[in-house]
Design a protein around this motif. Structure first.
Motif, PDB file in Angstrom:
ATOM      1  N   LEU A  47     -13.460  41.458 -13.048  1.00  0.00           N
ATOM      2  CA  LEU A  47     -13.419  41.360 -11.591  1.00  0.00           C
ATOM      3  C   LEU A  47     -14.560  42.156 -10.946  1.00  0.00           C
ATOM      4  N   LYS A  48     -14.901  43.288 -11.525  1.00  0.00           N
ATOM      5  CA  LYS A  48     -16.011  44.080 -10.988  1.00  0.00           C
ATOM      6  C   LYS A  48     -17.339  43.339 -11.130  1.00  0.00           C
ATOM      7  N   ILE A  49     -17.518  42.611 -12.217  1.00  0.00           N
ATOM      8  CA  ILE A  49     -18.741  41.817 -12.392  1.00  0.00           C
ATOM      9  C   ILE A  49     -18.805  40.719 -11.341  1.00  0.00           C
ATOM     10  N   ILE A  50     -17.680  40.036 -11.115  1.00  0.00           N
ATOM     11  CA  ILE A  50     -17.633  38.967 -10.120  1.00  0.00           C
ATOM     12  C   ILE A  50     -17.943  39.498  -8.731  1.00  0.00           C
ATOM     13  N   CYS A  51     -17.469  40.719  -8.446  1.00  0.00           N
ATOM     14  CA  CYS A  51     -17.700  41.332  -7.131  1.00  0.00           C
ATOM     15  C   CYS A  51     -19.082  41.973  -7.005  1.00  0.00           C
ATOM     16  N   GLY A  52     -19.848  41.999  -8.096  1.00  0.00           N
ATOM     17  CA  GLY A  52     -21.172  42.583  -8.057  1.00  0.00           C
ATOM     18  C   GLY A  52     -21.190  44.091  -8.189  1.00  0.00           C
ATOM     19  N   LEU A  53     -20.077  44.676  -8.630  1.00  0.00           N
ATOM     20  CA  LEU A  53     -19.992  46.129  -8.776  1.00  0.00           C
ATOM     21  C   LEU A  53     -20.477  46.605 -10.139  1.00  0.00           C
ATOM     22  N   VAL A  54     -20.475  45.697 -11.109  1.00  0.00           N
ATOM     23  CA  VAL A  54     -20.926  45.992 -12.473  1.00  0.00           C
ATOM     24  C   VAL A  54     -21.829  44.852 -12.917  1.00  0.00           C
ATOM     25  N   LYS A  55     -22.883  45.173 -13.654  1.00  0.00           N
ATOM     26  CA  LYS A  55     -23.810  44.152 -14.160  1.00  0.00           C
ATOM     27  C   LYS A  55     -23.415  43.752 -15.573  1.00  0.00           C
ATOM     28  N   GLN A  56     -23.303  42.455 -15.810  1.00  0.00           N
ATOM     29  CA  GLN A  56     -22.967  41.968 -17.146  1.00  0.00           C
ATOM     30  C   GLN A  56     -24.123  42.170 -18.114  1.00  0.00           C
ATOM     31  N   SER A  57     -23.802  42.239 -19.407  1.00  0.00           N
ATOM     32  CA  SER A  57     -24.832  42.336 -20.438  1.00  0.00           C
ATOM     33  C   SER A  57     -25.464  40.972 -20.690  1.00  0.00           C
ATOM     34  N   SER A  58     -24.667  39.922 -20.594  1.00  0.00           N
ATOM     35  CA  SER A  58     -25.162  38.551 -20.719  1.00  0.00           C
ATOM     36  C   SER A  58     -24.155  37.610 -20.077  1.00  0.00           C
ATOM     37  N   GLY A  59     -24.558  36.340 -19.913  1.00  0.00           N
ATOM     38  CA  GLY A  59     -23.705  35.378 -19.237  1.00  0.00           C
ATOM     39  C   GLY A  59     -24.026  35.311 -17.757  1.00  0.00           C
ATOM     40  N   SER A  60     -23.280  34.483 -17.031  1.00  0.00           N
ATOM     41  CA  SER A  60     -23.602  34.269 -15.619  1.00  0.00           C
ATOM     42  C   SER A  60     -22.358  34.108 -14.753  1.00  0.00           C
ATOM     43  N   VAL A  61     -22.551  34.406 -13.467  1.00  0.00           N
ATOM     44  CA  VAL A  61     -21.544  34.142 -12.435  1.00  0.00           C
ATOM     45  C   VAL A  61     -22.212  33.249 -11.396  1.00  0.00           C
ATOM     46  N   THR A  62     -21.636  32.080 -11.162  1.00  0.00           N
ATOM     47  CA  THR A  62     -22.209  31.126 -10.216  1.00  0.00           C
ATOM     48  C   THR A  62     -21.245  30.901  -9.064  1.00  0.00           C
ATOM     49  N   PHE A  63     -21.776  30.955  -7.842  1.00  0.00           N
ATOM     50  CA  PHE A  63     -20.975  30.711  -6.643  1.00  0.00           C
ATOM     51  C   PHE A  63     -21.318  29.347  -6.058  1.00  0.00           C
ATOM     52  N   SER A  64     -20.360  28.761  -5.366  1.00  0.00           N
ATOM     53  CA  SER A  64     -20.539  27.399  -4.854  1.00  0.00           C
ATOM     54  C   SER A  64     -21.555  27.319  -3.722  1.00  0.00           C
ATOM     55  N   LYS A  65     -21.830  28.461  -3.095  1.00  0.00           N
ATOM     56  CA  LYS A  65     -22.800  28.469  -2.001  1.00  0.00           C
ATOM     57  C   LYS A  65     -23.420  29.850  -1.883  1.00  0.00           C
ATOM     58  N   LYS A  66     -24.552  29.904  -1.226  1.00  0.00           N
ATOM     59  CA  LYS A  66     -25.207  31.183  -0.996  1.00  0.00           C
ATOM     60  C   LYS A  66     -24.445  31.962   0.078  1.00  0.00           C
TER      61      LYS A  66
END
Length: 245
Positions: A47-66
């Motif tokens: 959840l912290k990665i999705i919220c931008g509070l933690v940076k992932q080591s690899s992989g991606s999070v994509t949002f439907s809009k900017k």
């Protein structure tokens, strides 16, 4: 329903320790997506990665809009104890650069059921009241997605019921997509429309509520949950043994 958030192969490592391993999930518009897992399973990190509070080591999070707006309640809410609920919400709005009229703040207070104590300083609130105020703060700015990390953790039965009711009311009134984690499956079943079971950093099951309950059958929900984890670990241990041979 269109996807509003999609994660693909999310992995997070701290040194040699992998806390998330190849996690791919998706949240649809208007959905309540429940993430269940034991303490330390990786829920909070995800959840912290999705919220931008933690940076992932690899992989991606994509949002439907900017510019997608995410309201979050991660761990305990940061509150000003010597201020009222109204003042806390107003302060949050000012920090975000959002202009809120008095009625908008009062509506948020009403939505989370704090009308009777809105004139009291927050230091006099119970833990459940503080969590409800935290939910109100997460809704400041009209977010597209609400992310809640263990919102009932540490609450008594009454507090749990109150938070559950608020989440359902928020979803009903605003039709907002909600991503909520818990280690208490029995509570998630009461509100979530879809589920993800995460164990030792890996997603081991994803399904709709209907599929989940159908597979559970006559078993107790906690018994079924334990079986899911047990079977997954046995399969993983067998794969590891075969790989070493």
């Amino acid at each position: 329903m269109s996807k509003i958030i999609v994660t693909e192969g999310l992995t997070k490592r701290y040194g040699k320790k992998t806390v998330l391993n190849d996690v791919s999930i998706s949240l649809s518009e208007g959905e309540i997506y429940g993430i269940v897992g034991n303490n330390g399973a990786g829920k909070s990190t995800l959840l912290k990665i999705i919220c931008g509070l933690v940076k992932q080591s690899s992989g991606s999070v994509t949002f439907s809009k900017k510019g997608i707006r995410i309201g979050s309640l991660i761990e305990r809410p940061g509150l000003y104890g010597d201020m009222t609920a109204f003042q806390n919400i107003k302060a949050k709005a000012l920090c975000m650069g959002v202009k809120y009229k008095r009625k908008q703040i009062e509506d948020l207070i009403s939505l989370v059921g704090l009308e009777d104590v809105q004139k009291k300083n927050v230091m006099a609130y119970s833990m459940g009241m503080r969590q409800r105020l935290g939910l109100a703060l997460a809704l400041v700015g009209e977010p597209d997605v609400l992310v809640l990390d263990e919102p009932i953790n540490g609450l008594d039965p009454q507090g749990i019921a109150e938070i559950r009711q608020v989440i359902m009311e928020v979803h009903k009134e605003r039709n907002i997509a909600i991503l909520v984690s818990s280690h208490i499956l029995d509570e998630l079943v009461k509100i979530a429309t879809s589920f993800c079971v995460i164990d030792r950093g890996r997603v081991i099951k994803q399904s709709t509520k209907e599929e989940f309950m159908s597979e559970c059958g006559d078993r107790e929900i906690d018994e079924y949950y334990i079986d899911i984890i047990k079977q997954s670990r046995e399969s993983s241990d067998n794969d590891s043994t075969e790989a070493k041979i």
